[in-house]
Design a protein around this motif. Structure first.
Motif, PDB file in Angstrom:
ATOM      1  N   ASP A   1      53.382-166.550  30.649  1.00  0.00           N
ATOM      2  CA  ASP A   1      54.401-165.529  29.723  1.00  0.00           C
ATOM      3  C   ASP A   1      54.544-165.948  28.112  1.00  0.00           C
ATOM      4  O   ASP A   1      55.224-165.230  27.496  1.00  0.00           O
ATOM      5  CB  ASP A   1      55.736-165.208  30.361  1.00  0.00           C
ATOM      6  N   GLY A   2      54.286-167.115  27.916  1.00  0.00           N
ATOM      7  CA  GLY A   2      54.123-167.710  26.435  1.00  0.00           C
ATOM      8  C   GLY A   2      53.235-167.128  25.666  1.00  0.00           C
ATOM      9  O   GLY A   2      52.301-166.426  26.254  1.00  0.00           O
ATOM     10  N   PRO A   3      53.242-167.337  24.451  1.00  0.00           N
ATOM     11  CA  PRO A   3      52.159-167.197  23.600  1.00  0.00           C
ATOM     12  C   PRO A   3      51.000-167.629  23.906  1.00  0.00           C
ATOM     13  O   PRO A   3      50.731-169.000  23.970  1.00  0.00           O
ATOM     14  CB  PRO A   3      52.679-167.290  22.101  1.00  0.00           C
TER      15      PRO A   3
ATOM     16  N   ASN B   1      52.139-162.358  33.136  1.00  0.00           N
ATOM     17  CA  ASN B   1      52.216-161.902  34.309  1.00  0.00           C
ATOM     18  C   ASN B   1      51.873-160.418  34.596  1.00  0.00           C
ATOM     19  O   ASN B   1      51.455-159.823  35.459  1.00  0.00           O
ATOM     20  CB  ASN B   1      53.600-162.061  35.223  1.00  0.00           C
ATOM     21  N   MET B   2      52.551-159.745  33.785  1.00  0.00           N
ATOM     22  CA  MET B   2      52.569-158.254  33.612  1.00  0.00           C
ATOM     23  C   MET B   2      51.160-157.634  32.926  1.00  0.00           C
ATOM     24  O   MET B   2      51.085-158.252  31.831  1.00  0.00           O
ATOM     25  CB  MET B   2      53.925-157.784  32.911  1.00  0.00           C
ATOM     26  N   TRP B   3      50.868-156.720  33.468  1.00  0.00           N
ATOM     27  CA  TRP B   3      49.396-156.368  32.977  1.00  0.00           C
ATOM     28  C   TRP B   3      49.910-154.983  32.331  1.00  0.00           C
ATOM     29  O   TRP B   3      50.879-154.225  32.293  1.00  0.00           O
ATOM     30  CB  TRP B   3      48.233-155.812  33.949  1.00  0.00           C
TER      31      TRP B   3
ATOM     32  N   ARG C   1      50.980-156.120  23.281  1.00  0.00           N
ATOM     33  CA  ARG C   1      50.683-157.621  23.358  1.00  0.00           C
ATOM     34  C   ARG C   1      49.488-158.037  24.184  1.00  0.00           C
ATOM     35  O   ARG C   1      49.151-157.590  25.063  1.00  0.00           O
ATOM     36  CB  ARG C   1      52.008-158.350  24.193  1.00  0.00           C
ATOM     37  N   HIS C   2      48.705-158.748  23.310  1.00  0.00           N
ATOM     38  CA  HIS C   2      47.396-159.300  23.885  1.00  0.00           C
ATOM     39  C   HIS C   2      47.346-159.797  25.256  1.00  0.00           C
ATOM     40  O   HIS C   2      46.558-159.739  25.848  1.00  0.00           O
ATOM     41  CB  HIS C   2      46.771-159.841  22.779  1.00  0.00           C
ATOM     42  N   GLU C   3      48.284-160.722  25.505  1.00  0.00           N
ATOM     43  CA  GLU C   3      48.453-161.239  26.927  1.00  0.00           C
ATOM     44  C   GLU C   3      48.767-160.348  27.880  1.00  0.00           C
ATOM     45  O   GLU C   3      48.085-160.779  28.902  1.00  0.00           O
ATOM     46  CB  GLU C   3      49.780-162.232  26.735  1.00  0.00           C
TER      47      GLU C   3
ATOM     48  N   ASP D   1      59.052-161.296  20.036  1.00  0.00           N
ATOM     49  CA  ASP D   1      59.137-162.562  20.509  1.00  0.00           C
ATOM     50  C   ASP D   1      58.817-162.345  21.997  1.00  0.00           C
ATOM     51  O   ASP D   1      59.481-161.559  22.689  1.00  0.00           O
ATOM     52  CB  ASP D   1      60.776-162.616  20.576  1.00  0.00           C
ATOM     53  N   PRO D   2      57.749-163.233  22.340  1.00  0.00           N
ATOM     54  CA  PRO D   2      57.384-163.312  23.612  1.00  0.00           C
ATOM     55  C   PRO D   2      58.337-163.601  24.670  1.00  0.00           C
ATOM     56  O   PRO D   2      58.382-162.943  25.629  1.00  0.00           O
ATOM     57  CB  PRO D   2      56.455-164.528  23.643  1.00  0.00           C
ATOM     58  N   ALA D   3      59.510-164.093  24.315  1.00  0.00           N
ATOM     59  CA  ALA D   3      60.650-164.207  25.170  1.00  0.00           C
ATOM     60  C   ALA D   3      61.185-162.894  25.601  1.00  0.00           C
ATOM     61  O   ALA D   3      62.061-163.037  26.726  1.00  0.00           O
ATOM     62  CB  ALA D   3      61.960-165.263  24.606  1.00  0.00           C
ATOM     63  N   THR D   4      61.213-161.956  24.821  1.00  0.00           N
ATOM     64  CA  THR D   4      61.772-160.521  25.069  1.00  0.00           C
ATOM     65  C   THR D   4      60.819-159.838  26.017  1.00  0.00           C
ATOM     66  O   THR D   4      61.063-158.507  26.471  1.00  0.00           O
ATOM     67  CB  THR D   4      62.041-159.813  23.797  1.00  0.00           C
ATOM     68  N   ALA D   5      59.828-160.274  26.158  1.00  0.00           N
ATOM     69  CA  ALA D   5      58.632-159.542  26.982  1.00  0.00           C
ATOM     70  C   ALA D   5      59.018-159.239  28.267  1.00  0.00           C
ATOM     71  O   ALA D   5      59.583-160.226  28.957  1.00  0.00           O
ATOM     72  CB  ALA D   5      57.249-160.178  26.979  1.00  0.00           C
TER      73      ALA D   5
END
Length: 253
Positions: free
Chosen positions: A98-100, A115-117, A130-132, A237-241
């Motif tokens: 879940d990080g960048p 983790n989330m699609w 978000r690309h991840e 911020d990835p932390a808020t994803a």
């Protein structure tokens, strides 16, 4: 001798009378026969013309349909090798993070992912998601169409949305800094084009959406309503994803 002349005169007169009756056209009882009325049949030219018009119209419709089917068949491809410019990359099913993540390709086509699609049920996003999360959707068999918002028109976006909207296994989003006007991604595959009208866009989308044996998680769902309700942006911020959801993985329709 005089008697003989009288008899001959009467005989001759009687014959003349009968002959006159016959010449006058009188039948028995002295009545004339009425003339026979002959009615000429009218040809239904109006009905014939209407029938011919229907036949001509039907023939034109059938001809048009046949031509369109042949055009569609002519542009259909059976392999990624038939799409000029398409690239193929090797990626195994990857770990969740879940990080960048720094990706080799841009847009990414595989590798570690969140983790989330991202919801990919024919979803049209108007933000750079978000690309991840998008890569996780590729792992589920989705085709992700991206575009550079600075290089395409609203008409181009509408054209791309027409290929995506409501089609399970597809999603569309802008991609800031994209090095081509349009780029299409599936797991391990990518195609970059200069125009939304390029026929290869549809070829790639039709071929690679849920293409069997071309992605790690066949049967996984593209539904993700919690992502759809508040998609995390690439600039966030990835932390808020959102964290991994408890939503079950079910076969895609």
């Amino acid at each position: 001798m005089a008697k003989d002349r009288t008899d001959k005169s009467r005989a001759t007169g009687g014959g003349s009378s009968r002959s006159g009756a016959g010449a006058g056209g009188r039948g028995k009882g002295g009545r004339t026969r009425p003339p026979t009325n002959v009615v000429a049949q009218q040809r239904p030219w109006g009905l014939i013309a209407a029938a011919l018009a229907v036949v001509v119209f039907a023939a034109a419709v059938i001809t048009y349909a046949v031509v369109e089917v042949r055009k569609a068949d002519a542009s259909k491809v059976e392999s990624i090798d038939e799409i000029a410019g398409a690239e193929v990359f090797e990626y195994e099913g990857a770990t969740h993070d879940d990080g960048p993540i720094e990706y080799t390709e841009s847009p990414p086509v595989g590798g570690p992912h969140a983790n989330m699609w991202a919801d990919c049920t024919g979803t049209v996003y108007d933000v750079d998601i978000r690309h991840e999360n998008a890569v996780h959707s590729l792992e589920h068999g989705a085709v992700w169409i991206t575009y550079n918002p600075d290089e395409v028109s609203d008409t181009d976006v509408d054209t791309l949305a027409g290929l995506v909207d409501g089609v399970s296994g597809r999603m569309l989003s802008p991609y800031e800094g994209l090095d081509s006007p349009v780029s299409l991604q599936s797991w391990g595959h990518q195609l970059k084009v200069d125009s939304a009208d390029d026929e290869r866009v549809k070829q790639f989308a039709d071929l690679m959406t849920y293409k069997s044996d071309s992605f790690p998680e066949p049967g996984a769902t593209c539904e993700r309503p919690d992502f759809l309700a508040a998609p995390p942006l690439e600039s966030d911020d990835p932390a808020t994803a959102p964290a991994e959801s408890s939503a079950p993985t079910t076969p895609a329709s």
